[in-house]
Write a protein that holds these residues in place. Structure first.
Motif, PDB file in Angstrom:
ATOM      1  N   PRO A 138       0.840  -1.199   0.000  1.00  0.00           N
ATOM      2  CA  PRO A 138       0.000   0.000   0.000  1.00  0.00           C
ATOM      3  C   PRO A 138       0.873   1.245   0.000  1.00  0.00           C
ATOM      4  CG  PRO A 138       0.170  -0.895   2.217  1.00  0.00           C
ATOM      5  CD  PRO A 138       0.934  -1.829   1.312  1.00  0.00           C
ATOM      6  N   PRO A 139       0.333   2.385  -0.386  1.00  0.00           N
ATOM      7  CA  PRO A 139       1.104   3.613  -0.261  1.00  0.00           C
ATOM      8  C   PRO A 139       1.126   4.051   1.190  1.00  0.00           C
ATOM      9  CG  PRO A 139      -1.098   4.130  -1.001  1.00  0.00           C
ATOM     10  CD  PRO A 139      -1.010   2.629  -0.899  1.00  0.00           C
ATOM     11  N   THR A 140       2.159   4.777   1.587  1.00  0.00           N
ATOM     12  CA  THR A 140       2.205   5.265   2.950  1.00  0.00           C
ATOM     13  C   THR A 140       3.024   6.536   2.987  1.00  0.00           C
ATOM     14  OG1 THR A 140       2.938   4.796   5.190  1.00  0.00           O
ATOM     15  CG2 THR A 140       4.133   3.715   3.423  1.00  0.00           C
ATOM     16  N   ARG A 176       4.400   7.398   5.796  1.00  0.00           N
ATOM     17  CA  ARG A 176       5.287   7.254   6.937  1.00  0.00           C
ATOM     18  C   ARG A 176       6.610   6.596   6.579  1.00  0.00           C
ATOM     19  NH1 ARG A 176       1.807   3.742  10.511  1.00  0.00           N
ATOM     20  NH2 ARG A 176       1.097   3.056   8.481  1.00  0.00           N
ATOM     21  N   GLY A 177       6.679   6.010   5.435  1.00  0.00           N
ATOM     22  CA  GLY A 177       7.936   5.402   5.016  1.00  0.00           C
ATOM     23  C   GLY A 177       7.999   3.916   5.251  1.00  0.00           C
ATOM     24  N   ASN A 178       7.284   3.430   6.256  1.00  0.00           N
ATOM     25  CA  ASN A 178       7.353   1.980   6.440  1.00  0.00           C
ATOM     26  C   ASN A 178       6.351   1.318   5.514  1.00  0.00           C
ATOM     27  OD1 ASN A 178       5.081   2.953   7.933  1.00  0.00           O
ATOM     28  ND2 ASN A 178       4.961   0.965   8.906  1.00  0.00           N
ATOM     29  N   THR A 179       6.700   0.185   5.043  1.00  0.00           N
ATOM     30  CA  THR A 179       5.789  -0.500   4.143  1.00  0.00           C
ATOM     31  C   THR A 179       6.012  -1.993   4.258  1.00  0.00           C
ATOM     32  OG1 THR A 179       5.012  -0.677   1.871  1.00  0.00           O
ATOM     33  CG2 THR A 179       7.362  -0.429   2.168  1.00  0.00           C
ATOM     34  N   GLU A 180       4.941  -2.724   4.293  1.00  0.00           N
ATOM     35  CA  GLU A 180       5.047  -4.158   4.236  1.00  0.00           C
ATOM     36  C   GLU A 180       4.751  -4.573   2.817  1.00  0.00           C
ATOM     37  OE1 GLU A 180       2.619  -6.352   6.922  1.00  0.00           O
ATOM     38  OE2 GLU A 180       3.223  -8.292   6.092  1.00  0.00           O
ATOM     39  N   ALA A 181       5.690  -5.230   2.206  1.00  0.00           N
ATOM     40  CA  ALA A 181       5.488  -5.786   0.876  1.00  0.00           C
ATOM     41  C   ALA A 181       4.981  -7.206   1.025  1.00  0.00           C
ATOM     42  CB  ALA A 181       6.791  -5.757   0.087  1.00  0.00           C
ATOM     43  N   TYR A 238      13.102   3.254   7.976  1.00  0.00           N
ATOM     44  CA  TYR A 238      12.493   1.998   8.354  1.00  0.00           C
ATOM     45  C   TYR A 238      13.348   0.829   7.891  1.00  0.00           C
ATOM     46  CZ  TYR A 238       8.291   4.293   9.907  1.00  0.00           C
ATOM     47  OH  TYR A 238       7.404   5.065  10.601  1.00  0.00           O
ATOM     48  N   TYR A 284      12.560  -9.914   6.685  1.00  0.00           N
ATOM     49  CA  TYR A 284      11.642 -10.846   6.060  1.00  0.00           C
ATOM     50  C   TYR A 284      12.173 -12.257   6.278  1.00  0.00           C
ATOM     51  CZ  TYR A 284       9.093  -7.173   3.594  1.00  0.00           C
ATOM     52  OH  TYR A 284       8.308  -6.082   3.296  1.00  0.00           O
ATOM     53  N   LEU A 320       6.916 -10.606   5.825  1.00  0.00           N
ATOM     54  CA  LEU A 320       7.465  -9.681   6.809  1.00  0.00           C
ATOM     55  C   LEU A 320       7.465 -10.311   8.189  1.00  0.00           C
ATOM     56  CD1 LEU A 320       8.500  -6.773   7.278  1.00  0.00           C
ATOM     57  CD2 LEU A 320       6.150  -6.178   7.903  1.00  0.00           C
ATOM     58  N   SER A 322      11.521   2.703   1.155  1.00  0.00           N
ATOM     59  CA  SER A 322      10.278   3.451   1.202  1.00  0.00           C
ATOM     60  C   SER A 322       9.174   2.614   0.578  1.00  0.00           C
ATOM     61  CB  SER A 322      10.429   4.757   0.432  1.00  0.00           C
ATOM     62  OG  SER A 322      10.591   4.465  -0.954  1.00  0.00           O
ATOM     63  N   ALA A 323       7.992   3.205   0.513  1.00  0.00           N
ATOM     64  CA  ALA A 323       6.857   2.465  -0.041  1.00  0.00           C
ATOM     65  C   ALA A 323       7.107   2.076  -1.483  1.00  0.00           C
ATOM     66  CB  ALA A 323       5.592   3.298   0.065  1.00  0.00           C
ATOM     67  N   LEU A 367      11.974  -0.979  -2.112  1.00  0.00           N
ATOM     68  CA  LEU A 367      12.641  -1.678  -1.026  1.00  0.00           C
ATOM     69  C   LEU A 367      13.959  -2.235  -1.543  1.00  0.00           C
ATOM     70  CD1 LEU A 367       9.659  -3.693   0.453  1.00  0.00           C
ATOM     71  CD2 LEU A 367      10.672  -1.611   1.376  1.00  0.00           C
TER      72      LEU A 367
END
Lengths: 115, 109
Positions: A95-97, A99-104, B32, B36, B46, B93-94, B97
């Motif tokens: 998802p876009p964020t 905050r900089g953190n992102t779970e892929a 961040y 994984y 993750l 970043s989004a 990675l």
């Protein structure tokens, strides 16, 4: 449950063939990615897309192209497969964020062998 | 120099051991950091993420970031055979990675 689905687990193609790898996500994510994973080299980004019809080159785009006609689908195309493109291909979405953190979220991978 | 360098392993430990997995990074632009876990013939998933410096704990897992030395660590306490997998460190970043090359861990029963 979050899901990224790649169309094939295993593929064997001949040198020179045009190869399509399909990826579909059901999470309404804006960002989608294609990586290849090789022993000792880790995951390397081929292309990514942050919106429909948008694409950006990653670290190793040569020999590949992508297509994103619909938000949920991101296709990787090998225009003329070569043996050095034998690899594990992983699709991911996020998802876009702000905050900089992102779970892929990753698909299960497609192991492509080019003979 | 790769943006994220990771100890290549492979690493083999007995059940119950404390495992330390390490990465270094070169670009300080991103705040961040993520770990994984990838089981054999599966895609990565993750495990943990941390923001800035310090520790973050989740059960038997502790992620640590030292921004002064640009060092990322994952500690696994009381390791189990089910922890056998490849562990990938990541930052970014989004939209992009960057991953380390992964460390293959085997926990022997």
């Amino acid at each position: 449950d979050v899901k990224v689905t790649q169309s094939s687990r295993y593929l064997v193609k001949r040198t020179g063939e045009k190869v399509f790898l399909e990826c579909v996500q059901d999470m309404d994510h804006e960002n989608m990615f294609w990586y290849r994973q090789d022993p000792g080299l880790g995951l390397r980004l081929i292309y990514f897309s942050y919106d429909v019809k948008m694409k950006e080159k990653g670290d190793i785009p040569e020999g590949y192209s992508v297509s994103r006609e619909k938000k949920e689908r991101f296709s990787l195309i090998l225009e003329s497969a070569s043996t050095n493109q034998t690899s594990m291909y992983l699709c991911a979405s996020s998802p876009p964020t702000d905050r900089g953190n992102t779970e892929a979220f990753f698909g299960q991978g497609t192991r492509l062998t080019v003979v | 120099q790769k943006e994220v360098e990771q100890d290549p392993g492979p690493l083999s430990v007995p059940e119950g051991a404390i495992v330390s997995l390490n990465c270094t990074y070169s670009n300080s632009a991103f705040q961040y950091f993520m770990w994984y876990r990838q089981y054999s013939r599966k895609g990565p998933e993750l495990l943990m993420y941390t923001y800035s410096s310090g520790n973050k704990e989740d059960g038997r897992f502790t992620a640590q970031v030292d921004k002064s030395s640009k060092y990322i660590s994952l500690f696994i306490r009381d390791s189990q055979p089910s922890d056998s997998a490849t562990y990938l460190c990541s930052r970014g970043s989004a939209r992009q990675l960057t991953f380390g090359s992964g460390t293959q861990l085997t926990v022997l029963p």
